[in-house]
Design a protein around this motif. Structure first.
Motif, mmCIF file in Angstrom:
data_model
loop_
_atom_site.group_PDB
_atom_site.id
_atom_site.type_symbol
_atom_site.label_atom_id
_atom_site.label_comp_id
_atom_site.label_asym_id
_atom_site.label_seq_id
_atom_site.Cartn_x
_atom_site.Cartn_y
_atom_site.Cartn_z
ATOM 1 N N TYR A 220 0.830 -1.198 0.000
ATOM 2 C CA TYR A 220 0.000 0.000 0.000
ATOM 3 C C TYR A 220 0.870 1.256 0.000
ATOM 4 O O TYR A 220 1.948 1.283 0.592
ATOM 5 C CB TYR A 220 -0.904 0.030 1.239
ATOM 6 C CG TYR A 220 -1.683 -1.242 1.476
ATOM 7 C CD1 TYR A 220 -2.969 -1.403 0.979
ATOM 8 C CD2 TYR A 220 -1.119 -2.300 2.185
ATOM 9 C CE1 TYR A 220 -3.672 -2.575 1.192
ATOM 10 C CE2 TYR A 220 -1.815 -3.473 2.406
ATOM 11 C CZ TYR A 220 -3.092 -3.604 1.910
ATOM 12 O OH TYR A 220 -3.795 -4.778 2.116
ATOM 13 N N GLY A 221 0.365 2.278 -0.653
ATOM 14 C CA GLY A 221 0.965 3.600 -0.601
ATOM 15 C C GLY A 221 -0.125 4.621 -0.359
ATOM 16 O O GLY A 221 -1.117 4.678 -1.088
ATOM 17 N N LEU A 222 0.020 5.421 0.690
ATOM 18 C CA LEU A 222 -1.008 6.398 1.079
ATOM 19 C C LEU A 222 -0.478 7.807 0.881
ATOM 20 O O LEU A 222 0.631 8.132 1.297
ATOM 21 C CB LEU A 222 -1.417 6.194 2.540
ATOM 22 C CG LEU A 222 -1.826 4.777 2.968
ATOM 23 C CD1 LEU A 222 -2.193 4.755 4.444
ATOM 24 C CD2 LEU A 222 -2.980 4.272 2.116
ATOM 25 N N THR A 223 -1.294 8.645 0.255
ATOM 26 C CA THR A 223 -0.958 10.057 0.062
ATOM 27 C C THR A 223 -2.136 10.902 0.517
ATOM 28 O O THR A 223 -3.262 10.708 0.051
ATOM 29 C CB THR A 223 -0.655 10.367 -1.414
ATOM 30 O OG1 THR A 223 0.406 9.538 -1.864
ATOM 31 C CG2 THR A 223 -0.257 11.828 -1.579
ATOM 32 N N SER A 224 -1.885 11.821 1.402
ATOM 33 C CA SER A 224 -2.949 12.684 1.918
ATOM 34 C C SER A 224 -3.332 13.730 0.869
ATOM 35 O O SER A 224 -2.481 14.498 0.418
ATOM 36 C CB SER A 224 -2.489 13.380 3.201
ATOM 37 O OG SER A 224 -3.399 14.397 3.570
ATOM 38 N N PRO A 225 -4.616 13.790 0.438
ATOM 39 C CA PRO A 225 -5.029 14.829 -0.509
ATOM 40 C C PRO A 225 -4.858 16.239 0.046
ATOM 41 O O PRO A 225 -4.608 17.182 -0.714
ATOM 42 C CB PRO A 225 -6.502 14.502 -0.764
ATOM 43 C CG PRO A 225 -6.631 13.052 -0.473
ATOM 44 C CD PRO A 225 -5.710 12.819 0.674
ATOM 45 N N SER A 226 -4.997 16.386 1.362
ATOM 46 C CA SER A 226 -4.851 17.714 1.964
ATOM 47 C C SER A 226 -3.387 18.097 2.165
ATOM 48 O O SER A 226 -3.060 19.277 2.235
ATOM 49 C CB SER A 226 -5.585 17.762 3.314
ATOM 50 O OG SER A 226 -5.032 16.821 4.220
ATOM 51 N N LYS A 227 -2.510 17.097 2.246
ATOM 52 C CA LYS A 227 -1.072 17.340 2.395
ATOM 53 C C LYS A 227 -0.335 16.408 1.429
ATOM 54 O O LYS A 227 0.151 15.341 1.832
ATOM 55 C CB LYS A 227 -0.625 17.082 3.834
ATOM 56 C CG LYS A 227 -1.329 17.970 4.854
ATOM 57 C CD LYS A 227 -0.913 17.603 6.272
ATOM 58 C CE LYS A 227 -1.636 18.459 7.306
ATOM 59 N NZ LYS A 227 -1.264 18.064 8.699
ATOM 60 N N PRO A 228 -0.273 16.781 0.151
ATOM 61 C CA PRO A 228 0.307 15.884 -0.863
ATOM 62 C C PRO A 228 1.735 15.459 -0.578
ATOM 63 O O PRO A 228 2.185 14.422 -1.092
ATOM 64 C CB PRO A 228 0.232 16.720 -2.151
ATOM 65 C CG PRO A 228 -0.832 17.729 -1.895
ATOM 66 C CD PRO A 228 -0.763 18.041 -0.433
ATOM 67 N N ASP A 229 2.460 16.218 0.218
ATOM 68 C CA ASP A 229 3.843 15.846 0.526
ATOM 69 C C ASP A 229 3.922 14.735 1.570
ATOM 70 O O ASP A 229 4.992 14.143 1.778
ATOM 71 C CB ASP A 229 4.627 17.062 1.022
ATOM 72 C CG ASP A 229 4.797 18.107 -0.074
ATOM 73 O OD1 ASP A 229 4.752 17.718 -1.257
ATOM 74 O OD2 ASP A 229 4.968 19.294 0.258
ATOM 75 N N GLU A 325 -5.434 8.619 -10.465
ATOM 76 C CA GLU A 325 -5.217 9.630 -9.430
ATOM 77 C C GLU A 325 -6.010 9.241 -8.189
ATOM 78 O O GLU A 325 -7.227 9.409 -8.129
ATOM 79 C CB GLU A 325 -5.645 11.000 -9.949
ATOM 80 C CG GLU A 325 -4.841 11.456 -11.171
ATOM 81 C CD GLU A 325 -5.341 12.754 -11.759
ATOM 82 O OE1 GLU A 325 -6.344 13.291 -11.229
ATOM 83 O OE2 GLU A 325 -4.755 13.235 -12.746
ATOM 84 N N THR A 326 -5.311 8.734 -7.192
ATOM 85 C CA THR A 326 -5.962 8.213 -5.999
ATOM 86 C C THR A 326 -5.036 8.345 -4.793
ATOM 87 O O THR A 326 -3.808 8.240 -4.941
ATOM 88 C CB THR A 326 -6.349 6.736 -6.193
ATOM 89 O OG1 THR A 326 -6.894 6.215 -4.978
ATOM 90 C CG2 THR A 326 -5.149 5.901 -6.609
ATOM 91 N N PRO A 327 -5.581 8.567 -3.605
ATOM 92 C CA PRO A 327 -4.740 8.639 -2.407
ATOM 93 C C PRO A 327 -4.345 7.266 -1.877
ATOM 94 O O PRO A 327 -3.473 7.167 -1.010
ATOM 95 C CB PRO A 327 -5.629 9.378 -1.399
ATOM 96 C CG PRO A 327 -7.022 9.057 -1.838
ATOM 97 C CD PRO A 327 -6.986 8.944 -3.324
ATOM 98 N N ILE A 328 -4.996 6.199 -2.357
ATOM 99 C CA ILE A 328 -4.676 4.839 -1.906
ATOM 100 C C ILE A 328 -4.160 4.049 -3.108
ATOM 101 O O ILE A 328 -4.917 3.763 -4.041
ATOM 102 C CB ILE A 328 -5.904 4.138 -1.294
ATOM 103 C CG1 ILE A 328 -6.473 4.957 -0.138
ATOM 104 C CG2 ILE A 328 -5.536 2.736 -0.831
ATOM 105 C CD1 ILE A 328 -7.747 4.375 0.461
#
Length: 464
Positions: A220-229, A325-328
């Motif tokens: 899994y790789g998680l990226t926060s949409p509110s904090k892309p970094d 384009e997905t946060p998960i």
């Protein structure tokens, strides 16, 4: 539903024509701009269509009627109790309607374009993504609303095609000699069937094969949409696909100089779609009392053929495509482990042969009949293969591969796989074919044959 637009009997009903929308993410090379001065091509998408009905008890003014698709997300922070929720994306269309509507029902068609890079519906231990369709009618005196669930499914194959699998791993081990292991499927999905083969053409010394285990590592790789970094890589999960050992029901074929001699065996158990027997072909079948998968004298060969099934939607998710384009983000690695011993250690020391490849898996909603037109005979038999409804979260029940029994999956969608497996009992190593599913249009990305170290949790569930 009613908040004061046109009286207590007014209603708004939203009806999409499909509850599952398949999108085809653009290929990575399609996003390259060969001429930096040229404007980028206009984005293309998949259309979600339906109608919306306004039921008015008397004539009224309606200032706007909007249909929109809202994608929501939830992300959990591994190692803490914090949870992030929000709106991932919105796609909407404003309907052109008369401002004055008479008493009665008024039905309007709508069409909503969804980008091919849109995130798919997803649920896992670290979060979820869901889509909901909304219709909003506004007037001078208030608003009417209606909503319903829809599901976006990513289909990585080209439209009208299937996602084939034809992975082969070849190598050489000093202890066991040359080896070749392969996985094939005409359409690889979550809960789909796969054909596994192991070929050892000439072992370096007397060898005992104790077990063969295949598993899938889901990362899994998680990226926060509110904090892309902010990016996280939480603990991966490992799910066993199948394990073959001395307790596995086997069909023992024997390699012979005369093909007719090896064709005398009854292969009915091998081609039984309810539970095909695993085929082990060698010149020296193992006596049942020894509890081994196989024994191979020095210089001799071994062939193993097995039809198994990938884990279902309760564990696996479809592989995330690079342009989605997905946060998960979810990726998969297929691992094979062969446990064996050799005469060098007097068969007392267990050795392991490991190989791995990345794997691209479609969602279980990418059913074969949803992607390609059936033949006339298949269409007539459609009632016999209709899958059971399968729960997909959020109160939704959809048809998917998980609802098919192994027998129906093999008979109606993977008949060529079952035939190839049965042929392995007849022709053994010398007549094996590695190109049964060469009609594949998309292949998994090659990786090193050596498994890379990864932290993972092991599931003991077996899906063979």
């Amino acid at each position: 539903m009613l908040t004061g637009l046109i009286g207590h009997k007014a209603s708004l009903k939203l009806k999409p024509y499909q509850n599952v929308l398949f999108v085809h993410p653009p290929k990575p090379f399609e996003q390259l701009q060969f001429d930096s001065d040229a404007p980028p091509p206009p984005p293309t998408g998949q259309r979600l269509v339906g109608n919306v009905t306004l039921d008015l008890p008397k004539a009224r003014e309606v200032s706007s009627l909007v249909v929109k698709l809202v994608a929501s997300y939830t992300l959990s922070n591994p190692g803490s109790s914090s949870v992030e929720n929000g709106i991932l994306a919105e796609y909407q269309t404003r309907l052109s309607i008369p401002q004055h509507l008479e008493k009665g029902e008024h039905t309007f068609s709508w069409s909503l374009e969804v980008p091919q890079s849109a995130a798919a519906q997803c649920r896992c231990a670290y979060g979820r993504i869901s889509q909901r369709l909304h219709a909003i009618a506004e007037g001078p005196n208030g608003t009417l609303k209606d909503d319903c669930h829809v599901q976006i499914v990513v289909n990585p194959a080209d439209e009208g095609e299937t996602l084939g699998l034809n992975e082969r791993i070849e190598g050489f081990s000093e202890e066991i000699g040359p080896y070749r292991t392969s996985f094939s499927s005409g359409h690889v999905t979550v809960a789909g069937a796969v054909h596994y083969r192991l070929n050892l053409p000439s072992v370096a010394e007397d060898t005992q094969i104790h077990s063969v285990t295949t598993s899938i590592v889901q990362s899994y790789g998680l990226t926060s949409p509110s904090k892309p970094d902010v990016k996280r890589a939480p603990l991966s999960h490992t799910y066993r696909v199948f394990r073959l050992d001395g307790s596995t029901p086997l069909y023992h074929g024997t390699i012979s100089e005369s093909p007719q001699a090896s064709e005398m065996g009854d292969t009915a158990a091998v081609s039984d779609p309810k539970q095909p027997k695993t085929v082990v072909v060698s010149k020296n079948p193992v006596p049942p009392t020894e509890h081994l998968l196989a024994f191979i004298p020095k210089g001799e060969s071994l062939s193993i053929s097995h039809v198994g099934r990938l884990p279902g939607d309760d564990h696996l998710r479809g592989t995330t495509q690079s342009t989605t384009e997905t946060p998960i983000r979810i990726s998969h690695e297929l691992k094979v482990e062969v446990i064996f011993s050799t005469a060098t250690s007097n068969f007392k020391r267990l050795l392991a042969l490991n190989a791995s490849r990345s794997l691209n898996i479609s969602s279980c909603c990418c059913m074969l009949e949803s992607l390609v037109l059936p033949s006339y005979e298949d269409a007539q038999a459609a009632e016999d293969v209709s899958p059971k409804k399968h729960y997909h979260g959020h109160g939704r029940v959809v048809e998917c591969v998980c609802g098919l029994t192994l027998e129906k999956l093999l008979c109606k969608q993977c008949a060529s796989m079952l035939k190839d497996h049965a042929d392995a009992a007849v022709v053994g190593v010398q007549g094996s074919s590695d190109d049964v599913f060469v009609r594949n249009k998309i292949m998994s990305t090659p990786m090193s044959d050596s498994p890379s170290p990864t932290s993972s949790s092991q599931s003991d569930a077996s899906y063979d």
